[in-house]
Design a protein around this motif. Structure first.
Motif, PDB file in Angstrom:
ATOM      1  N   HIS A 158       0.853  -1.185   0.000  1.00  0.00           N
ATOM      2  CA  HIS A 158       0.000   0.000   0.000  1.00  0.00           C
ATOM      3  C   HIS A 158       0.894   1.243   0.000  1.00  0.00           C
ATOM      4  O   HIS A 158       1.174   1.844   1.042  1.00  0.00           O
ATOM      5  CB  HIS A 158      -0.938  -0.009   1.215  1.00  0.00           C
ATOM      6  N   LEU A 159       1.358   1.593  -1.176  1.00  0.00           N
ATOM      7  CA  LEU A 159       2.288   2.719  -1.293  1.00  0.00           C
ATOM      8  C   LEU A 159       1.552   4.051  -1.372  1.00  0.00           C
ATOM      9  O   LEU A 159       1.985   5.034  -0.772  1.00  0.00           O
ATOM     10  CB  LEU A 159       3.170   2.522  -2.531  1.00  0.00           C
ATOM     11  N   LEU A 160       0.475   4.090  -2.140  1.00  0.00           N
ATOM     12  CA  LEU A 160      -0.284   5.333  -2.240  1.00  0.00           C
ATOM     13  C   LEU A 160      -0.877   5.690  -0.877  1.00  0.00           C
ATOM     14  O   LEU A 160      -1.408   4.838  -0.162  1.00  0.00           O
ATOM     15  CB  LEU A 160      -1.403   5.198  -3.276  1.00  0.00           C
ATOM     16  N   GLY A 161      -0.807   6.961  -0.537  1.00  0.00           N
ATOM     17  CA  GLY A 161      -1.307   7.415   0.754  1.00  0.00           C
ATOM     18  C   GLY A 161      -0.269   7.411   1.851  1.00  0.00           C
ATOM     19  O   GLY A 161      -0.544   7.848   2.965  1.00  0.00           O
ATOM     20  N   SER A 162       0.953   6.935   1.559  1.00  0.00           N
ATOM     21  CA  SER A 162       2.008   6.881   2.568  1.00  0.00           C
ATOM     22  C   SER A 162       2.900   8.109   2.476  1.00  0.00           C
ATOM     23  O   SER A 162       2.989   8.766   1.433  1.00  0.00           O
ATOM     24  CB  SER A 162       2.849   5.615   2.389  1.00  0.00           C
ATOM     25  N   THR A 163       3.566   8.392   3.579  1.00  0.00           N
ATOM     26  CA  THR A 163       4.512   9.506   3.596  1.00  0.00           C
ATOM     27  C   THR A 163       5.695   9.238   2.676  1.00  0.00           C
ATOM     28  O   THR A 163       6.238  10.160   2.053  1.00  0.00           O
ATOM     29  CB  THR A 163       5.004   9.754   5.027  1.00  0.00           C
ATOM     30  N   LEU A 164       6.098   7.959   2.575  1.00  0.00           N
ATOM     31  CA  LEU A 164       7.199   7.605   1.688  1.00  0.00           C
ATOM     32  C   LEU A 164       6.879   7.964   0.245  1.00  0.00           C
ATOM     33  O   LEU A 164       7.723   8.516  -0.471  1.00  0.00           O
ATOM     34  CB  LEU A 164       7.497   6.110   1.806  1.00  0.00           C
ATOM     35  N   ALA A 165       5.659   7.658  -0.200  1.00  0.00           N
ATOM     36  CA  ALA A 165       5.264   7.990  -1.571  1.00  0.00           C
ATOM     37  C   ALA A 165       5.264   9.500  -1.784  1.00  0.00           C
ATOM     38  O   ALA A 165       5.662   9.986  -2.855  1.00  0.00           O
ATOM     39  CB  ALA A 165       3.881   7.416  -1.869  1.00  0.00           C
ATOM     40  N   VAL A 166       4.831  10.254  -0.779  1.00  0.00           N
ATOM     41  CA  VAL A 166       4.834  11.713  -0.884  1.00  0.00           C
ATOM     42  C   VAL A 166       6.257  12.242  -1.001  1.00  0.00           C
ATOM     43  O   VAL A 166       6.552  13.104  -1.839  1.00  0.00           O
ATOM     44  CB  VAL A 166       4.117  12.333   0.334  1.00  0.00           C
ATOM     45  N   VAL A 167       7.164  11.732  -0.187  1.00  0.00           N
ATOM     46  CA  VAL A 167       8.554  12.191  -0.217  1.00  0.00           C
ATOM     47  C   VAL A 167       9.193  11.881  -1.568  1.00  0.00           C
ATOM     48  O   VAL A 167       9.879  12.731  -2.160  1.00  0.00           O
ATOM     49  CB  VAL A 167       9.348  11.539   0.930  1.00  0.00           C
ATOM     50  N   VAL A 168       8.960  10.678  -2.088  1.00  0.00           N
ATOM     51  CA  VAL A 168       9.558  10.288  -3.371  1.00  0.00           C
ATOM     52  C   VAL A 168       9.028  11.161  -4.503  1.00  0.00           C
ATOM     53  O   VAL A 168       9.792  11.674  -5.340  1.00  0.00           O
ATOM     54  CB  VAL A 168       9.287   8.800  -3.655  1.00  0.00           C
ATOM     55  N   SER A 169       7.721  11.356  -4.555  1.00  0.00           N
ATOM     56  CA  SER A 169       7.125  12.138  -5.645  1.00  0.00           C
ATOM     57  C   SER A 169       7.502  13.610  -5.559  1.00  0.00           C
ATOM     58  O   SER A 169       7.805  14.242  -6.580  1.00  0.00           O
ATOM     59  CB  SER A 169       5.605  11.979  -5.635  1.00  0.00           C
ATOM     60  N   VAL A 170       7.519  14.179  -4.362  1.00  0.00           N
ATOM     61  CA  VAL A 170       7.894  15.587  -4.209  1.00  0.00           C
ATOM     62  C   VAL A 170       9.372  15.780  -4.543  1.00  0.00           C
ATOM     63  O   VAL A 170       9.762  16.792  -5.155  1.00  0.00           O
ATOM     64  CB  VAL A 170       7.575  16.077  -2.779  1.00  0.00           C
ATOM     65  N   THR A 171      10.214  14.822  -4.177  1.00  0.00           N
ATOM     66  CA  THR A 171      11.632  14.897  -4.539  1.00  0.00           C
ATOM     67  C   THR A 171      11.807  14.914  -6.044  1.00  0.00           C
ATOM     68  O   THR A 171      12.617  15.691  -6.582  1.00  0.00           O
ATOM     69  CB  THR A 171      12.396  13.718  -3.931  1.00  0.00           C
ATOM     70  N   HIS A 172      11.046  14.082  -6.740  1.00  0.00           N
ATOM     71  CA  HIS A 172      11.122  14.062  -8.206  1.00  0.00           C
ATOM     72  C   HIS A 172      10.679  15.390  -8.801  1.00  0.00           C
ATOM     73  O   HIS A 172      11.283  15.886  -9.757  1.00  0.00           O
ATOM     74  CB  HIS A 172      10.256  12.927  -8.748  1.00  0.00           C
ATOM     75  N   VAL A 173       9.637  15.991  -8.236  1.00  0.00           N
ATOM     76  CA  VAL A 173       9.128  17.256  -8.766  1.00  0.00           C
ATOM     77  C   VAL A 173      10.125  18.392  -8.557  1.00  0.00           C
ATOM     78  O   VAL A 173      10.317  19.248  -9.442  1.00  0.00           O
ATOM     79  CB  VAL A 173       7.772  17.590  -8.112  1.00  0.00           C
ATOM     80  N   LEU A 174      10.806  18.417  -7.407  1.00  0.00           N
ATOM     81  CA  LEU A 174      11.659  19.544  -7.051  1.00  0.00           C
ATOM     82  C   LEU A 174      13.142  19.323  -7.362  1.00  0.00           C
ATOM     83  O   LEU A 174      13.938  20.253  -7.195  1.00  0.00           O
ATOM     84  CB  LEU A 174      11.509  19.864  -5.564  1.00  0.00           C
ATOM     85  N   LEU A 175      13.519  18.135  -7.811  1.00  0.00           N
ATOM     86  CA  LEU A 175      14.932  17.844  -8.057  1.00  0.00           C
ATOM     87  C   LEU A 175      15.579  18.793  -9.066  1.00  0.00           C
ATOM     88  O   LEU A 175      16.729  19.213  -8.858  1.00  0.00           O
ATOM     89  CB  LEU A 175      15.080  16.394  -8.514  1.00  0.00           C
ATOM     90  N   PRO A 176      14.912  19.180 -10.165  1.00  0.00           N
ATOM     91  CA  PRO A 176      15.575  20.130 -11.088  1.00  0.00           C
ATOM     92  C   PRO A 176      15.936  21.467 -10.455  1.00  0.00           C
ATOM     93  O   PRO A 176      16.915  22.100 -10.872  1.00  0.00           O
ATOM     94  CB  PRO A 176      14.527  20.310 -12.197  1.00  0.00           C
ATOM     95  N   PHE A 177      15.175  21.903  -9.445  1.00  0.00           N
ATOM     96  CA  PHE A 177      15.468  23.174  -8.793  1.00  0.00           C
ATOM     97  C   PHE A 177      16.749  23.103  -7.968  1.00  0.00           C
ATOM     98  O   PHE A 177      17.296  24.155  -7.595  1.00  0.00           O
ATOM     99  CB  PHE A 177      14.301  23.598  -7.900  1.00  0.00           C
ATOM    100  N   ALA A 178      17.220  21.903  -7.659  1.00  0.00           N
ATOM    101  CA  ALA A 178      18.510  21.747  -6.982  1.00  0.00           C
ATOM    102  C   ALA A 178      19.637  21.546  -7.987  1.00  0.00           C
ATOM    103  O   ALA A 178      20.752  22.045  -7.793  1.00  0.00           O
ATOM    104  CB  ALA A 178      18.453  20.568  -6.015  1.00  0.00           C
ATOM    105  N   ILE A 179      19.367  20.832  -9.072  1.00  0.00           N
ATOM    106  CA  ILE A 179      20.421  20.517 -10.039  1.00  0.00           C
ATOM    107  C   ILE A 179      20.880  21.766 -10.787  1.00  0.00           C
ATOM    108  O   ILE A 179      22.086  21.961 -11.011  1.00  0.00           O
ATOM    109  CB  ILE A 179      19.929  19.438 -11.026  1.00  0.00           C
ATOM    110  N   ILE A 180      19.943  22.622 -11.179  1.00  0.00           N
ATOM    111  CA  ILE A 180      20.301  23.774 -12.028  1.00  0.00           C
ATOM    112  C   ILE A 180      21.254  24.739 -11.313  1.00  0.00           C
ATOM    113  O   ILE A 180      22.309  25.084 -11.864  1.00  0.00           O
ATOM    114  CB  ILE A 180      19.021  24.479 -12.520  1.00  0.00           C
ATOM    115  N   PRO A 181      20.970  25.214 -10.088  1.00  0.00           N
ATOM    116  CA  PRO A 181      21.955  26.110  -9.451  1.00  0.00           C
ATOM    117  C   PRO A 181      23.254  25.409  -9.091  1.00  0.00           C
ATOM    118  O   PRO A 181      24.322  26.036  -9.121  1.00  0.00           O
ATOM    119  CB  PRO A 181      21.221  26.603  -8.195  1.00  0.00           C
TER     120      PRO A 181
END
Length: 297
Positions: A158-181
């Protein structure tokens, strides 16, 4: 002598006024679109509400007392800080190697392709990327199929609804904002400095920690501050991946506006979240400046 200095002052004034004229449209735009709405929202946060949650004339700090007194809101703030810290650390750990490769790769097809892979998520809607993660993490999604095929699990996780799934998905969304600078900072390091360190007897690891990392601190600071600030207020991805029960401040604010219709409470929680984000980023900035001073002697 006096006439020449007076002419210089007179000639400097038109340039100063031209600069002010160029900045004036931006100042007006920020006043109309940012400052005035925030002032109006601040006033709204002190409005009393009736039994239906509708704002009434008057003044009260009851909403701010509720933010800290009720665990429904206070725990959401604490959880938001913890999730933001984890996401920021993951983006830094995952983004630094990618930025290092991009910065030291020679211009060509491979470097262009890598840069396109890094930037391409920013060209896709956050909603689309979030739904993509919901498909991957669903009961019959790719992740559960891999787990079942490898024999690690007999039943779908049961991955959906877990904090782990939120952390993984948010990391994927925000990762370019760390790589570019980080890439920009690493590309600005003079290669002769690392060569000099290696020629003086320092190994690659020592050169990396004593030369590369200190010189890339501006990029680290920019990436950390941007990712942390964005992850503190993000709500679309956690809501789609984790559901409405995720104890995050952004989701609480969204629910107060869209479901409860308690606008003063939403405004008060928004300003507390804004202040908390500002305090945390200030602490981050101070810590990074202290680290830079210590590294530089």
């Amino acid at each position: 002598m006096s006439s020449s200095s007076g002419d210089a002052v007179t000639s400097a004034r038109p340039g100063r006024w031209r600069g002010a004229g160029l900045v004036l449209p931006l100042v007006i735009f920020l006043l109309l679109m940012l400052v005035l709405p925030m002032i109006r929202m601040l006033i709204m946060s002190f409005r009393p509400v009736d039994e239906y949650g509708q704002a009434e004339p008057g003044f009260t700090a009851g909403q701010y007392r509720r933010v800290f007194a009720e665990s429904f809101f206070s725990q959401a703030l604490v959880h938001s800080v913890l999730v933001a810290l984890v996401v920021t650390a993951l983006c830094l750990v995952l983004g630094y190697p990618a930025a290092y490769v991009l910065a030291h790769r020679r211009p060509g097809v491979v470097r262009t392709l890598l840069l396109l892979i890094v930037v391409s998520p920013l060209l896709t809607s956050v909603v689309v990327r979030s739904y993509g993660w919901s498909i991957l993490l669903s009961g019959n999604g790719l992740v559960n199929r891999i787990l079942a095929g490898s024999g690690l699990r007999s039943q779908p996780a049961h991955l959906l609804g877990s904090t782990l799934a939120v952390v993984v998905s948010v990391t994927h969304v925000l990762l370019p904002f760390a790589i570019i600078p980080l890439t920009t900072a690493l590309r600005g390091i003079e290669p002769n400095l690392t060569r000099a360190s290696l020629s003086l007897g320092a190994g690659p690891v020592r050169t990396f920690w004593r030369v590369t990392v200190p010189l890339s601190l501006p990029g680290i600071a920019a990436g950390v501050l941007i990712v942390f600030a964005l992850s503190m207020g993000i709500y679309i991805t956690p809501r789609l991946i984790g559901g409405t029960n995720q104890p995050l401040a952004g989701i609480r604010i969204y629910d107060q506006v869209s479901s409860v219709y308690d606008y003063p409470m939403a405004a008060a929680l928004s300003f507390v979240l804004l202040v908390l984000t500002g305090v945390c980023t200030a602490l981050f900035g101070g810590g990074l400046r202290w680290w830079a001073r210590r590294l530089h002697g």
